[in-house]
Design a protein around this motif. Structure first.
Motif, PDB file in Angstrom:
ATOM      1  N   LYS A 176      26.756 -17.945  22.818  1.00 15.33           N
ATOM      2  CA  LYS A 176      26.594 -18.429  21.450  1.00 15.33           C
ATOM      3  C   LYS A 176      25.121 -18.747  21.204  1.00 15.33           C
ATOM      4  O   LYS A 176      24.477 -19.432  21.993  1.00 15.33           O
ATOM      5  CB  LYS A 176      27.445 -19.675  21.203  1.00 15.33           C
ATOM      6  CG  LYS A 176      27.406 -20.161  19.755  1.00 15.33           C
ATOM      7  CD  LYS A 176      28.372 -21.306  19.540  1.00 15.33           C
ATOM      8  CE  LYS A 176      28.351 -21.798  18.097  1.00 15.33           C
ATOM      9  NZ  LYS A 176      28.787 -20.748  17.166  1.00 15.33           N
ATOM     10  N   GLU A 204      30.086 -19.982  25.476  1.00 14.75           N
ATOM     11  CA  GLU A 204      31.195 -20.442  24.641  1.00 14.75           C
ATOM     12  C   GLU A 204      32.478 -19.889  25.254  1.00 14.75           C
ATOM     13  O   GLU A 204      32.721 -18.677  25.229  1.00 14.75           O
ATOM     14  CB  GLU A 204      31.027 -19.959  23.200  1.00 14.75           C
ATOM     15  CG  GLU A 204      32.114 -20.469  22.274  1.00 14.75           C
ATOM     16  CD  GLU A 204      31.878 -20.042  20.832  1.00 14.75           C
ATOM     17  OE1 GLU A 204      32.196 -20.822  19.923  1.00 14.75           O
ATOM     18  OE2 GLU A 204      31.386 -18.919  20.618  1.00 14.75           O
ATOM     19  N   TYR A 205      33.289 -20.768  25.815  1.00 12.26           N
ATOM     20  CA  TYR A 205      34.468 -20.343  26.567  1.00 12.26           C
ATOM     21  C   TYR A 205      35.669 -20.141  25.651  1.00 12.26           C
ATOM     22  O   TYR A 205      35.795 -20.808  24.616  1.00 12.26           O
ATOM     23  CB  TYR A 205      34.804 -21.372  27.646  1.00 12.26           C
ATOM     24  CG  TYR A 205      33.745 -21.487  28.714  1.00 12.26           C
ATOM     25  CD1 TYR A 205      33.708 -20.608  29.787  1.00 12.26           C
ATOM     26  CD2 TYR A 205      32.753 -22.455  28.607  1.00 12.26           C
ATOM     27  CE1 TYR A 205      32.724 -20.709  30.754  1.00 12.26           C
ATOM     28  CE2 TYR A 205      31.758 -22.568  29.573  1.00 12.26           C
ATOM     29  CZ  TYR A 205      31.751 -21.678  30.642  1.00 12.26           C
ATOM     30  OH  TYR A 205      30.764 -21.775  31.588  1.00 12.26           O
ATOM     31  N   ALA A 216      33.909 -15.913  28.779  1.00 11.71           N
ATOM     32  CA  ALA A 216      32.980 -16.672  27.940  1.00 11.71           C
ATOM     33  C   ALA A 216      32.046 -15.695  27.238  1.00 11.71           C
ATOM     34  O   ALA A 216      31.693 -14.648  27.780  1.00 11.71           O
ATOM     35  CB  ALA A 216      32.176 -17.664  28.765  1.00 11.71           C
TER      36      ALA A 216
END
Length: 213
Positions: free
Chosen positions: A53, A38-39, A50
């Motif tokens: 997630k 997730e960035y 990042a």
């Protein structure tokens, strides 16, 4: 209709489905968990970092209705094939060899088996090690829209907390044509706001097990 057309019908998903019914059965088949990057969100260039997630889901197969024993117990291990029973909980976790979920301000458990002789509900809870700056961990418990009482969840690990079920309430719940609702209303705290860490969830208490007998 689907079961008259296909040999097998499956559901794939996580918590919060409101899918349980006495009109059919659901058998757990598999449980999966994976991570994806997730960035960070930025409008001034490419992302520089990042996080990971978590995603999780269960696979369940529809079956014929499962007969309800007149005086059967309800016993749910949170965090293990519980997707169809939970609503407004945080994701599954594990600690000390136990699976559990954190409650939110209001969380729900769908109770599929309850007999007219049921007289108590037992919750295995942990306050999660709340810091002094957080409010005390307290949970108000409701069954079939009737308040059973409240418990103060102390520190020191998982403990069992038991509340009585009035006989008239057990009778009404047992006569229900649909699963009945166990509602948990918890005081919450936010680790990001209280401790300055990355966890910005509003956390209630850790729930390991629900037993009604």
């Amino acid at each position: 209709w689907a079961r008259t057309t296909y040999e097998n019908v499956f559901f794939i998903g996580g918590g919060g489905t409101d899918l349980l019914s006495h009109g059919y059965g659901l058998r757990p088949v598999a449980s999966e968990r994976f991570q994806a990057p997730e960035y960070e969100v930025t409008t001034e260039g490419l992302p520089r970092a990042a996080t990971r997630k978590d995603f999780e889901f269960g696979v369940y197969r529809f079956t014929d209705p499962v007969p309800r024993p007149p005086d059967g117990w309800f016993d749910l291990d949170l965090g293990a094939n519980d997707d169809l029973h939970v609503l407004r909980f945080h994701a599954r976790e594990q600690t000390e060899g136990r699976t559990f979920r954190w409650t939110r301000a209001t969380s729900y458990v769908s109770v599929t088996t309850i007999g007219p002789s049921a007289r108590e509900v037992t919750l295995v809870l942990h306050d999660g090690g709340r810091p002094d700056a957080a409010p005390d961990a307290r949970v108000e418990v409701f069954l079939h829209n009737q308040r059973l009482g409240g418990v103060h969840v102390g520190g020191g690990g998982f403990r069992a907390y038991t509340l009585a079920i009035p006989a008239d309430l057990a009778g009404r719940a047992a006569a229900s044509r649909d699963p009945v609702e166990l509602r948990l209303v918890s005081t919450t705290w936010n680790p990001s706001q209280v401790l300055g860490v990355d966890d910005d969830r509003d956390l209630g208490v850790m729930l390991d097990r629900v037993t009604i007998k």
